[in-house]
Enzyme design. Structure first.
Site, short mmCIF file in Angstrom:
data_model
loop_
_atom_site.label_atom_id
_atom_site.label_comp_id
_atom_site.label_asym_id
_atom_site.label_seq_id
_atom_site.Cartn_x
_atom_site.Cartn_y
_atom_site.Cartn_z
N LYS A 295 45.21 42.53 28.91
CA LYS A 295 45.14 42.61 30.37
C LYS A 295 43.81 42.07 30.92
O LYS A 295 43.78 41.51 32.01
CB LYS A 295 45.37 44.05 30.83
N ALA B 30 31.49 56.51 33.66
CA ALA B 30 30.62 55.87 34.65
C ALA B 30 31.30 54.75 35.43
O ALA B 30 31.18 54.68 36.66
CB ALA B 30 29.34 55.37 33.98
#
Length: 277
Positions: free
Chosen positions: A66, A156
C-alpha cells in the site's frame, strides 16, 4: 461494458477473498471482466507495475504494497493522502490514480451495525490499518481516541494525524489491566497476534462493540475475550466487502461516490460469495 482485466497483488496473496468478491459482482453486473491474483513483493512492485499496467484496468493492493502503491500514484484521493496508503490503483488513464477504500469500508461496515458516530472510541494496535481506522473515526465525528499498543512510540504518527484531523489521540499501554469505558473498539492487530489474556479481558470489559478487522483468523484473541464478557464482536468481513464495493465503483467510473447499477443486488451476491455460498 468492454472486457477488462483486474488483479489483486500482495505478499502473501493465496488467502485473498477479493477474487471471489469481485468475480461475483462482475457476473451480477453482466460485465465480461476478469479478476486474478498475483504474488508481488514490495521490492518487485515497481517492475511488475511497469510491465503489467498496459494490460490492466486496475489493481487492488494488500500488504505490504500500500505504501509502494501510494508512491506510484500520480494523483490520490483525500483518504489516501491522509493515510499515506493506496489500496486501489486505476490504470485506465495515462497516469495511475490512487485511492484508499479501507477507510470507506470501515465507515460502511460500522453503519451496518447501526453506528453513525461516537465521540470517544478506542483503537487497538498502531500499524497501517490503525491509520485508516483513525481517519474513518474522524469522518464519523470522533474527537477523543485512545490507542492501545505494545510500543508507545508507534502511536506518535497517529497523534500527529489526529492533530491534523482535529482529534485528541491518547496512547495507553496494551498491557494495562484497566481501561476507561468506550462504546466502540476497533482492533487492527494481525490475526495471529498474541495478547495477554488479562489485558484482552480488560479491553473487553470496557470496550463496547468490537470491530476486529481480521476476517481470516476467527475467533481472534480479542473476539474470544469479548465473547467471555458477553459483548458483541464483528469481524472485518464487512469492511472487506464494502471496500471492494468502493473499488468496483472506481474501476467502473473513477468515482468512489457513484453507486453501481442496482448496487443492493450486487452487495447481496458479494456477501454470499464472502460466506462461501
Amino acid at each position: 461494458m468492454p472486457d477488462a482485466a483486474l488483479e489483486v497483488w500482495g505478499d502473501p496473496i493465496e488467502h485473498s477473498l477479493s477474487p471471489a468478491l469481485h468475480s461475483a459482482a462482475y457476473r451480477q453486473l453482466g460485465w465480461d471482466w476478469t479478476y486474478g491474483r498475483r504474488r508481488v513483493t514490495e521490492a518487485g512492485f515497481a517492475g511488475e507495475l511497469a510491465a503489467a499496467a498496459p494490460t490492466l484496468r486496475g489493481l487492488s493492493l494488500t500488504m505490504p504494497l500500500k505504501t509502494a502503491a501510494f508512491a506510484a500514484a500520480a494523483t490520490r484521493d483525500d483518504r489516501a493522502e491522509l493515510t499515506g496508503a493506496v489500496n486501489t490503483l486505476l490504470l485506465r488513464d495515462s497516469a495511475p490514480r490512487g485511492f484508499n477504500t479501507d477507510v470507506g469500508g470501515i465507515v460502511r461496515s460500522l453503519a451496518e451495525e447501526g453506528i453513525a458516530g461516537f465521540e470517544e472510541v478506542r483503537i487497538v494496535g498502531a500499524g497501517a490499518t490503525a491509520t485508516s481506522a483513525l481517519v474513518a473515526l474522524a469522518e464519523l465525528g470522533a474527537r477523543y481516541v485512545e490507542v492501545a499498543a505494545r510500543r508507545p512510540l508507534a502511536i506518535a504518527p497517529l497523534q500527529d494525524l489526529g492533530d491534523r484531523l482535529g482529534m485528541t489521540v491518547r496512547p495507553v499501554p496494551l498491557t494495562a489491566d484497566a481501561f476507561a469505558p468506550v462504546p466502540l473498539t476497533i482492533a487492527t492487530l494481525p490475526g495471529g497476534a498474541r495478547l495477554d489474556p488479562l489485558a484482552a479481558d480488560a479491553l473487553a470489559g470496557a470496550g463496547g462493540l468490537l470491530l476486529d478487522v481480521v476476517y481470516g483468523h476467527w475467533p481472534t484473541a480479542l473476539s474470544a475475550a469479548w465473547d467471555r464478557a458477553g459483548g458483541r464482536a464483528v469481524s472485518g468481513a464487512g469492511m472487506l466487502l464494502h471496500q471492494a464495493v468502493l473499488q468496483i465503483r472506481i474501476f467502473r467510473t473513477g468515482d468512489p461516490a457513484e453507486p453501481l447499477p442496482d448496487e443492493a443486488a450486487v452487495v447481496a451476491v458479494m456477501r454470499r460469495a464472502l460466506m462461501g455460498g
